[in-house]
Design an enzyme around this catalytic site. Sequence first.
Site, PDB file in Angstrom:
ATOM      1  N   GLY A  10       0.831  -1.212   0.000  1.00  0.00           N
ATOM      2  CA  GLY A  10       0.000   0.000   0.000  1.00  0.00           C
ATOM      3  C   GLY A  10       0.857   1.250   0.000  1.00  0.00           C
ATOM      4  N   GLY A  13      -0.491   4.807  -0.850  1.00  0.00           N
ATOM      5  CA  GLY A  13      -1.574   5.364  -0.048  1.00  0.00           C
ATOM      6  C   GLY A  13      -1.139   6.592   0.741  1.00  0.00           C
ATOM      7  NE  ARG A  38      -4.781   2.364  -8.452  1.00  0.00           N
ATOM      8  CZ  ARG A  38      -5.768   1.622  -7.957  1.00  0.00           C
ATOM      9  NH1 ARG A  38      -6.380   0.734  -8.713  1.00  0.00           N
ATOM     10  NH2 ARG A  38      -6.175   1.779  -6.716  1.00  0.00           N
ATOM     11  CE1 TYR A 140      -9.199   0.635   8.157  1.00  0.00           C
ATOM     12  CE2 TYR A 140     -10.196   1.966   9.877  1.00  0.00           C
ATOM     13  CZ  TYR A 140      -9.098   1.611   9.128  1.00  0.00           C
ATOM     14  OH  TYR A 140      -7.897   2.236   9.359  1.00  0.00           O
ATOM     15  CE  LYS A 144      -6.676  -1.488   9.550  1.00  0.00           C
ATOM     16  NZ  LYS A 144      -5.392  -1.884   8.955  1.00  0.00           N
TER      17      LYS A 144
HETATM   18  N1  SER Z   1      -8.533   7.427   9.135  1.00  0.00           N
HETATM   19  C1  SER Z   1      -9.219   6.187   9.224  1.00  0.00           C
HETATM   20  C2  SER Z   1     -10.579   6.271   8.655  1.00  0.00           C
HETATM   21  O1  SER Z   1     -11.154   7.340   8.728  1.00  0.00           O
HETATM   22  C3  SER Z   1      -9.298   5.751  10.664  1.00  0.00           C
HETATM   23  O2  SER Z   1      -8.304   4.828  10.936  1.00  0.00           O
HETATM   24  O3  SER Z   1     -11.087   5.311   8.170  1.00  0.00           O
END
Ligand code: SER
Length: 317
Positions: A10, A13, A38, A140, A144
């Site tokens: 990544g 990013g 990419r 997400y 995590k």
């Molecule tokens: N910055 C991230 C988000 O907003 C939080 O870990 O998804």
Amino acid sequence: MKTKTILITGANGQIGTVLTEALRERFGTENVIATDIRKPDTSDGPFELLDVLDKDRFDEVIRKYEVGEVYHLAAILSAKGEQNPKWAWEINMTGLLDVLDLARKYEFKLFFPSSIAVFGGNTPRVDTPQDAVLQPETVYGISKSAGENWCQYYHNRYGVDVRSVRYPGIIGYQSLPGGGTTDYAVDIYHYAVKEEAYTCFLKENARLPMMYMEDAIRATIEIMQAPAEKVKLRGGYNIAGTSFTPEEVAATIKTHYPDFSIQYEPDFRQDIASSWPESISDEAAREDWGWKPKFGLKEMTEDMLHQLKNYYRLKVS
Ligand code: SER
């Protein structure tokens, strides 16, 4: 002794772009391999195309460079993950399990970025403690939180030297975030410098933990450099920088740009923000490996505006 090779997933990013450069400055360009799905627009060092779901290719790249350290940043963030939960789970979780297996096989040191998104539900929202109950409300956050447990498990069971921090929202001038709930806190500075009005997708009083990029990069490198015995937790350490609302950041910007104007049109991201802490207690990180942030809202705003002003000036000239 040969300098160990570092690999970043990544790498294109928001954090990857800056971390790659910081690691190259410190350990030498040729020793830091950037990877992403990419190609980057510009590349100043070794780069490999890598989809973290392709374990054979991942294995091949690790062997090719005799990698000794991996920063596994490839992931789908909170807001984007809600658009396609199972896809986000697959990338975040299978990607991590693949790299944990490889870390076990090739005995490299691993960094896993966790997030304040692990909290939610009944977590206390102010000065959220390290060991607060984890009831994440986004896919997400679920990935995590599970990821932290997997990291601890691979450490306990197989001795994998994995280290992790729970990043707050990260703010930097060098790169743009994509698909997160805290992205507004980067966008707002770009609008201010371009002298355009900003429409915020969170409420004016949505207080969230945030951190300047410089602090985030330093935390990442410091936990990876810390002696192994000091890293007592192998899930994610809480790390705090600062904490503010959209209204407060707008007021700080106005001290530099008095005409800056902001309006609020909260969308689904406000619900995500409402489930996250307002501020974080990072006592464990401070005690165990000496974490200490440098940037508050005022210093961060000064630097962001200064850097972005230069960026847009160079862009038009
Ligand atoms: N910055 C991230 C988000 O907003 C939080 O870990 O998804």
